[in-house]
Design a protein around this motif. Structure first.
Motif, PDB file in Angstrom:
ATOM      1  N   GLN A  89     -62.655  75.749 -12.998  1.00  0.00           N
ATOM      2  CA  GLN A  89     -63.607  76.680 -13.597  1.00  0.00           C
ATOM      3  C   GLN A  89     -63.376  78.041 -12.964  1.00  0.00           C
ATOM      4  O   GLN A  89     -63.589  78.214 -11.764  1.00  0.00           O
ATOM      5  N   LEU A  90     -62.906  78.987 -13.789  1.00  0.00           N
ATOM      6  CA  LEU A  90     -62.678  80.343 -13.325  1.00  0.00           C
ATOM      7  C   LEU A  90     -63.967  81.134 -13.471  1.00  0.00           C
ATOM      8  O   LEU A  90     -64.807  80.798 -14.311  1.00  0.00           O
ATOM      9  N   PRO A  91     -64.129  82.200 -12.701  1.00  0.00           N
ATOM     10  CA  PRO A  91     -65.354  83.008 -12.813  1.00  0.00           C
ATOM     11  C   PRO A  91     -65.549  83.526 -14.247  1.00  0.00           C
ATOM     12  O   PRO A  91     -64.629  84.101 -14.839  1.00  0.00           O
ATOM     13  N   GLY A  92     -66.699  83.251 -14.822  1.00  0.00           N
ATOM     14  CA  GLY A  92     -67.023  83.733 -16.147  1.00  0.00           C
ATOM     15  C   GLY A  92     -66.463  82.922 -17.296  1.00  0.00           C
ATOM     16  O   GLY A  92     -66.708  83.203 -18.454  1.00  0.00           O
ATOM     17  N   ARG A  93     -65.654  81.909 -17.008  1.00  0.00           N
ATOM     18  CA  ARG A  93     -65.089  81.063 -18.068  1.00  0.00           C
ATOM     19  C   ARG A  93     -64.648  79.741 -17.453  1.00  0.00           C
ATOM     20  O   ARG A  93     -64.611  79.592 -16.252  1.00  0.00           O
ATOM     21  N   SER A  94     -64.274  78.777 -18.276  1.00  0.00           N
ATOM     22  CA  SER A  94     -63.764  77.495 -17.758  1.00  0.00           C
ATOM     23  C   SER A  94     -62.467  77.169 -18.465  1.00  0.00           C
ATOM     24  O   SER A  94     -62.238  77.569 -19.586  1.00  0.00           O
ATOM     25  N   SER A  95     -61.576  76.445 -17.745  1.00  0.00           N
ATOM     26  CA  SER A  95     -60.272  76.061 -18.308  1.00  0.00           C
ATOM     27  C   SER A  95     -60.211  74.576 -18.458  1.00  0.00           C
ATOM     28  O   SER A  95     -60.641  73.831 -17.659  1.00  0.00           O
TER      29      SER A  95
END
Length: 163
Positions: free
Chosen positions: A157-163
């Motif tokens: 989970q990247l800051p501001g979004r998820s992968s």
């Protein structure tokens, strides 16, 4: 005979100098913005690489039947394998299992282990059963989270979004 100006022009006018300074400022700004975006891509790429390597580590430890540990170093990480004498030895198996340095802007924030009796927060041990864990990292744009599942999958989970 051609006419000559009384005072020949020497040097640049003030407007020419100002135009050159504005152009130089625009070029410097675009270079700075370009380097910042590259730095951000380095961080995202390093996080994605770490996710894949952690999944590969869980698979390899399961197949080998011998524990492999991810050791969190102050400025990077390395892998260690438990040898026949039950000693941790650095694992150097390029290109996946070599010691890596974290890119600028990326730092360890914390490791939380689920259901394991490990008190060492700098070593994540993979065995025949993949561990469940949360690994937090500080990035320039916020905190990233790597979550290890019981099936060996690692979710990023990247800051501001998820992968």
């Amino acid at each position: 005979m051609p006419l000559r100006a009384a005072h020949p022009s020497r040097g640049f006018t003030l407007i020419e100098v100002m135009v050159v300074l504005v152009i130089m400022g625009l070029v410097a700004t675009s270079l700075t913005l370009g380097l910042d975006s590259l730095r951000g891509r380095d961080v995202d790429q390093a996080l994605r690489r770490l996710r894949l390597v952690m999944e590969a580590t869980a698979d390899r430890a399961s197949v080998r039947g011998r524990p492999i540990a991810l050791e969190l170093l102050p400025d990077g990480y390395r892998f260690s394998a438990l040898d026949a004498d039950d000693n941790w030895r650095p694992l150097n198996d390029p290109p996946v299992f070599t010691e890596k340095t974290l890119p600028t802007g990326l730092a360890w924030r914390g490791l939380r282990l689920d259901g394991q009796g490990q008190a060492d927060s700098t070593r994540l041990q993979f065995g025949t059963q993949p561990p469940e864990y949360e690994l937090r990292l500080a990035t320039p744009s916020g905190e990233a989270l790597l979550t290890g599942k019981a099936n060996g999958e690692v979710v990023l989970q990247l800051p501001g979004r998820s992968s």
